[in-house]
Design a protein around this motif. Structure first.
Motif, mmCIF file in Angstrom:
data_model
loop_
_atom_site.group_PDB
_atom_site.id
_atom_site.type_symbol
_atom_site.label_atom_id
_atom_site.label_comp_id
_atom_site.label_asym_id
_atom_site.label_seq_id
_atom_site.Cartn_x
_atom_site.Cartn_y
_atom_site.Cartn_z
ATOM 1 N N GLY A 20 0.768 -1.235 0.140
ATOM 2 C CA GLY A 20 -0.225 -0.166 -0.059
ATOM 3 C C GLY A 20 0.885 1.142 -0.044
ATOM 4 O O GLY A 20 0.273 2.428 -0.019
ATOM 5 N N ALA A 21 2.330 1.011 0.034
ATOM 6 C CA ALA A 21 2.962 2.178 -0.053
ATOM 7 C C ALA A 21 3.482 2.579 -1.441
ATOM 8 O O ALA A 21 3.756 1.994 -2.417
ATOM 9 N N ALA A 22 3.487 3.929 -1.617
ATOM 10 C CA ALA A 22 4.111 4.432 -2.665
ATOM 11 C C ALA A 22 5.180 5.466 -2.472
ATOM 12 O O ALA A 22 4.789 6.140 -1.360
ATOM 13 N N ALA A 23 6.173 5.680 -3.232
ATOM 14 C CA ALA A 23 7.154 6.848 -2.934
ATOM 15 C C ALA A 23 6.375 8.086 -3.001
ATOM 16 O O ALA A 23 5.840 8.494 -4.038
ATOM 17 N N GLU A 24 6.367 8.924 -2.093
ATOM 18 C CA GLU A 24 5.785 10.466 -2.069
ATOM 19 C C GLU A 24 6.928 11.255 -3.007
ATOM 20 O O GLU A 24 8.313 11.011 -2.510
ATOM 21 N N GLU A 25 6.331 12.023 -3.612
ATOM 22 C CA GLU A 25 7.424 13.038 -4.355
ATOM 23 C C GLU A 25 7.793 13.925 -3.456
ATOM 24 O O GLU A 25 7.373 14.618 -2.538
ATOM 25 N N VAL A 26 9.273 13.955 -3.773
ATOM 26 C CA VAL A 26 10.164 15.054 -3.167
ATOM 27 C C VAL A 26 9.875 16.658 -3.544
ATOM 28 O O VAL A 26 10.067 16.658 -4.730
ATOM 29 N N LEU A 27 9.565 17.421 -2.853
ATOM 30 C CA LEU A 27 9.154 18.786 -3.017
ATOM 31 C C LEU A 27 10.527 19.649 -2.952
ATOM 32 O O LEU A 27 10.484 20.611 -3.793
ATOM 33 N N GLN A 38 22.382 15.820 3.068
ATOM 34 C CA GLN A 38 21.246 15.900 2.269
ATOM 35 C C GLN A 38 19.963 15.629 2.861
ATOM 36 O O GLN A 38 19.769 14.592 3.628
ATOM 37 N N VAL A 39 18.754 16.339 2.712
ATOM 38 C CA VAL A 39 17.746 16.104 3.116
ATOM 39 C C VAL A 39 16.427 16.327 2.237
ATOM 40 O O VAL A 39 16.688 17.394 1.543
ATOM 41 N N GLU A 40 15.624 15.358 2.309
ATOM 42 C CA GLU A 40 14.426 15.620 0.877
ATOM 43 C C GLU A 40 13.437 15.877 2.082
ATOM 44 O O GLU A 40 13.069 14.857 2.664
ATOM 45 N N LEU A 41 12.516 16.678 1.474
ATOM 46 C CA LEU A 41 11.328 16.999 2.077
ATOM 47 C C LEU A 41 9.950 16.706 1.108
ATOM 48 O O LEU A 41 10.191 17.149 -0.048
ATOM 49 N N THR A 42 9.045 15.876 1.650
ATOM 50 C CA THR A 42 7.928 15.789 1.026
ATOM 51 C C THR A 42 6.636 16.499 1.602
ATOM 52 O O THR A 42 6.868 17.458 2.341
ATOM 53 N N GLN A 43 5.801 16.375 0.862
ATOM 54 C CA GLN A 43 4.430 17.019 1.683
ATOM 55 C C GLN A 43 4.040 16.886 2.639
ATOM 56 O O GLN A 43 3.860 17.831 3.855
ATOM 57 N N ARG A 147 15.123 37.330 -5.251
ATOM 58 C CA ARG A 147 14.953 36.200 -4.243
ATOM 59 C C ARG A 147 13.575 35.317 -4.124
ATOM 60 O O ARG A 147 13.467 34.520 -3.427
ATOM 61 N N TRP A 148 12.644 35.985 -4.704
ATOM 62 C CA TRP A 148 11.372 35.232 -4.651
ATOM 63 C C TRP A 148 11.417 34.243 -5.823
ATOM 64 O O TRP A 148 10.940 34.304 -7.065
ATOM 65 N N VAL A 149 12.032 33.030 -5.478
ATOM 66 C CA VAL A 149 12.304 32.067 -6.206
ATOM 67 C C VAL A 149 10.784 31.108 -6.554
ATOM 68 O O VAL A 149 10.665 30.519 -5.548
ATOM 69 N N TRP A 150 10.473 31.176 -7.660
ATOM 70 C CA TRP A 150 9.390 30.242 -7.907
ATOM 71 C C TRP A 150 9.777 28.908 -8.561
ATOM 72 O O TRP A 150 10.764 28.852 -9.232
ATOM 73 N N GLN A 151 8.896 27.871 -8.652
ATOM 74 C CA GLN A 151 9.451 26.461 -9.032
ATOM 75 C C GLN A 151 10.645 26.162 -8.001
ATOM 76 O O GLN A 151 11.567 25.625 -8.710
ATOM 77 N N LEU A 152 10.741 26.442 -6.812
ATOM 78 C CA LEU A 152 11.901 26.010 -6.043
ATOM 79 C C LEU A 152 12.019 24.488 -6.015
ATOM 80 O O LEU A 152 10.988 23.904 -5.832
ATOM 81 N N SER A 153 12.887 23.952 -6.204
ATOM 82 C CA SER A 153 13.281 22.598 -5.873
ATOM 83 C C SER A 153 14.409 22.298 -5.124
ATOM 84 O O SER A 153 14.410 21.098 -4.686
ATOM 85 N N ALA A 154 15.456 23.027 -4.835
ATOM 86 C CA ALA A 154 16.507 22.681 -4.208
ATOM 87 C C ALA A 154 17.161 23.839 -3.378
ATOM 88 O O ALA A 154 17.164 25.114 -3.977
ATOM 89 N N LEU A 155 17.753 23.842 -2.282
ATOM 90 C CA LEU A 155 18.536 24.617 -1.384
ATOM 91 C C LEU A 155 19.866 24.153 -1.154
ATOM 92 O O LEU A 155 19.838 22.867 -0.787
ATOM 93 N N HIS A 156 20.855 24.853 -1.327
ATOM 94 C CA HIS A 156 22.133 24.396 -0.906
ATOM 95 C C HIS A 156 22.781 25.484 0.321
ATOM 96 O O HIS A 156 22.836 26.577 -0.166
ATOM 97 N N VAL A 157 22.874 24.854 1.226
ATOM 98 C CA VAL A 157 23.357 25.694 2.435
ATOM 99 C C VAL A 157 24.986 25.594 2.593
ATOM 100 O O VAL A 157 25.691 24.469 2.502
ATOM 101 N N GLN A 158 25.342 26.962 2.666
ATOM 102 C CA GLN A 158 27.020 26.960 2.736
ATOM 103 C C GLN A 158 27.378 28.033 3.774
ATOM 104 O O GLN A 158 26.494 28.928 3.903
#
Length: 158
Positions: A20-27, A38-43, A147-158
């Motif tokens: 009954g499990a399906a991989a949830e989309e990483v947002l 690395q951290v992947e966040l879903t809904q 800095r208003w990034v739409w369609q944001l997919s990734a953040l790289h912290v440094q």
């Protein structure tokens, strides 16, 4: 697809449907100075955080839409981010560096809804960095508009 790959794919799909499990989309994917690199966040991950609303004007919409999402600082805290700069990347490969201080000085949200409607890639989603522009006169400046990034997919912290 080779016979072996088809068998393997079928076995994986059968196992997923049986459980009954399906991989949830990483947002959103966070990399760099975050937990484990690395951290992947879903809904579901975002739903576990406190949600906020901002009614504010933008340079690309009419009026004062109401945006709903989670605070960027809460996302970064969840990922145990440590750094001075966040490099934001969009689905269309737009990239910009944002000072980490922005997320502590202002209630910047990762919006997933605008006027009650879920954002999709066709309308600047699924995640859009939104500043409380109308609450602080300093934010009505092109430096912040970029800095208003739409369609944001990734953040790289440094």
């Amino acid at each position: 697809m080779t016979v072996m790959k088809r068998l393997l794919f079928g076995t994986v799909m059968l196992a997923l449907s049986a459980s009954g499990a399906a991989a949830e989309e990483v947002l959103l994917t966070l990399t760099g100075a975050v937990t484990g690199g690395q951290v992947e966040l879903t809904q579901t991950d975002l739903d576990a955080l406190e949600w906020h609303e901002i009614a504010t004007s933008t340079t690309v919409t009419d009026g004062q839409p109401v945006f709903r999402g989670v605070l960027m600082r809460d996302i970064l805290d969840r990922a145990q981010a440590r750094g001075d700069t966040v490099t934001a990347r969009a689905l269309n490969d737009y990239v910009i560096d944002i000072p980490m201080d922005d997320f502590h000085e202002f209630d910047v949200i990762a919006a997933l809804y605008m006027d009650g409607i879920a954002l999709t890639p066709r309308d600047k989603g699924p995640v859009w960095i939104v500043y409380p522009r109308d609450d602080h006169s300093v934010l009505a400046d092109i430096r912040y508009d970029m800095r208003w990034v739409w369609q944001l997919s990734a953040l790289h912290v440094q």
